[in-house]
Enzyme design. Sequence first.
Site, short mmCIF file in Angstrom:
data_model
loop_
_atom_site.label_atom_id
_atom_site.label_comp_id
_atom_site.label_asym_id
_atom_site.label_seq_id
_atom_site.Cartn_x
_atom_site.Cartn_y
_atom_site.Cartn_z
N TYR A 1 -18.48 -5.30 33.75
CA TYR A 1 -19.09 -6.43 32.87
C TYR A 1 -20.57 -6.62 33.92
CZ TYR A 1 -20.31 -9.86 29.33
OH TYR A 1 -20.89 -10.32 28.30
N LYS B 1 -4.20 6.06 9.18
CA LYS B 1 -4.91 7.41 9.50
C LYS B 1 -5.54 7.35 10.99
CE LYS B 1 -7.27 10.50 7.22
NZ LYS B 1 -6.89 11.51 6.09
N GLU C 1 -13.15 8.08 3.45
CA GLU C 1 -11.33 8.04 2.83
C GLU C 1 -11.18 7.23 1.70
OE1 GLU C 1 -7.55 9.67 3.79
OE2 GLU C 1 -9.28 9.95 4.90
N ASP C 2 -10.56 8.11 0.72
CA ASP C 2 -10.25 7.19 -0.57
C ASP C 2 -11.32 6.56 -1.10
OD1 ASP C 2 -7.81 7.99 0.05
OD2 ASP C 2 -6.96 6.27 1.01
N GLY D 1 -11.78 16.99 -9.63
CA GLY D 1 -12.43 15.79 -8.69
C GLY D 1 -12.76 16.52 -7.57
N ALA D 2 -12.71 15.37 -6.62
CA ALA D 2 -13.29 15.78 -5.07
C ALA D 2 -12.35 16.76 -4.69
CB ALA D 2 -12.99 14.33 -4.18
N ALA D 3 -11.05 16.77 -4.54
CA ALA D 3 -10.22 18.00 -3.76
C ALA D 3 -10.37 19.10 -4.62
CB ALA D 3 -8.74 17.42 -3.84
N ASN E 1 1.14 14.08 -5.71
CA ASN E 1 2.07 13.30 -4.69
C ASN E 1 1.97 11.89 -5.43
OD1 ASN E 1 3.89 13.19 -2.70
ND2 ASN E 1 2.25 13.58 -1.07
N ASN F 1 -2.63 17.06 5.09
CA ASN F 1 -4.03 16.76 5.54
C ASN F 1 -4.03 16.66 7.07
OD1 ASN F 1 -4.88 17.04 2.78
ND2 ASN F 1 -6.54 15.80 3.00
#
Length: 482
Positions: free
Chosen positions: A113, A168, A210-211, A270-272, A362, A392
């Site tokens: 510092y 995550k 994410e999500d 969708g996205a996947a 899932n 994933n």
Amino acid sequence: MTQPSPGHSITLRVATPAGPASATDLVAAVADAGAALTAFDVVEAAQNELLVDITCDTLGAEHATDVAAALSALDGVTVRKSSDRTFLVHLGGKLESTPKAPIRTRDDLSRAYTPGVARVCRAIAANPADARRLTIKRNTVAVVTDGSAVLGLGDIGPEASMPVMEGKAVLFKEFAGVDAWPVPLDARDTEQIIAICKALAPAYGGINLEDIAAPRCFEIEARLREELDIPVFHDDQHGTAIVTLAALTNALKVVAKRLDDVRIVISGAGAAGHAIAALLQAAGARDIVVCGRAGVLDPRADHADPHRAWLATHTNPEGITGTLKEAVVGADVFIGVSAPDLLDGGDIEAMASDAVVFAMSNPDPEVDPAVAGRTASVVATGRSDYPNQINNVLAFPGFFRGLLDAGASDITDDMLVAAAEAIAGCISAEALNPHHIIPTVFEHGVAERVAAAVAGAARRNAVTARASGGDHAPVVPEGAAV
């Protein structure tokens, strides 16, 4: 849920009279209640009483209550406390910040510092690229969400998304040594989310989206990739696509078919589903049919969503129409990233011989894996209680490790394909079989192989870009310290 799960594990502290059958009676009561005993620990022992901790897996909260009641029904037995072990893991969160430089003396303080830190600040001000070398930026990823599409829970908001984002971050650290931090945003406006991510970017070496619900996630990722000089990766899209391609690569080896010869039906636009279709094409697939809720995406129809429109015009070369059930007739591969119980055994039987079925919804898949396995040659799911879990976790930790190690500023298809090939390559020809087409998440070396493949692809891209005069961020040379 059909069997007890560690995700619903409980520990019951039980007082029982000391006697020759005490332990036997407790164990029998747990078994009779349908729970799976995992531990039986004596906490205290007295002449007339035992205090024990009984740990068991259950079917859920209601079942846990039934197990406690079964124990309480025994003569002289008292359940003093019941603890949900999953909630115990989350008490106070799953992450903490720890210093890498110990501060034990005034000399330590002067370097870490003030006053010494000012010299480092001036160095970065003079050369901003040094932030990657002299701060946490070189090894830190932001896990960004708006909480609008969390796992199978849907739109639960940023606060409720935190346990997932923390998880995550834990996986990033555990599997690849990447420091990640949850960044749930109280924002739903696309422009606002983009602006926040851009404002946060100086502290991070990459952003893991994410999500975030589709179609908002597409624009957010595309814009951030265009406007930032750090890699941006939407795991729900590209992580899923990577592990799907890896698993399919090995599944096709098992059934002796080629990617460019098979007909693939994807349930989920969708996205996947979008990312899987795009990556499979980049890897060489030529005959892909994508189905949404209303059936096969028709290129002649008007699709307000540009991403569905892209799928409709870039897939289905034979121009087939109809429902999902009609589409899978004669197909070599089914990939589900949609909803449970869409197909039955008859649908799988109507597929081509030596069919490959990836039912990845899932926790409840598009078709019962046991039923699909009666006729399909290879079956995979997203669940951990069946063989061939497509998870994933096999992709994103090592993928970001490679991006950070290479100092990459963008993400390309060849990086995604390289990651998939690295994962597939973890299964040797001798070990490959219908029930073992993809490594488990705990298999040693997976993240390292993915990281090396991604970093190699990133460095090759940088060399090509420099040769063509492209304006790309510098990439750390092979073997250089980072």
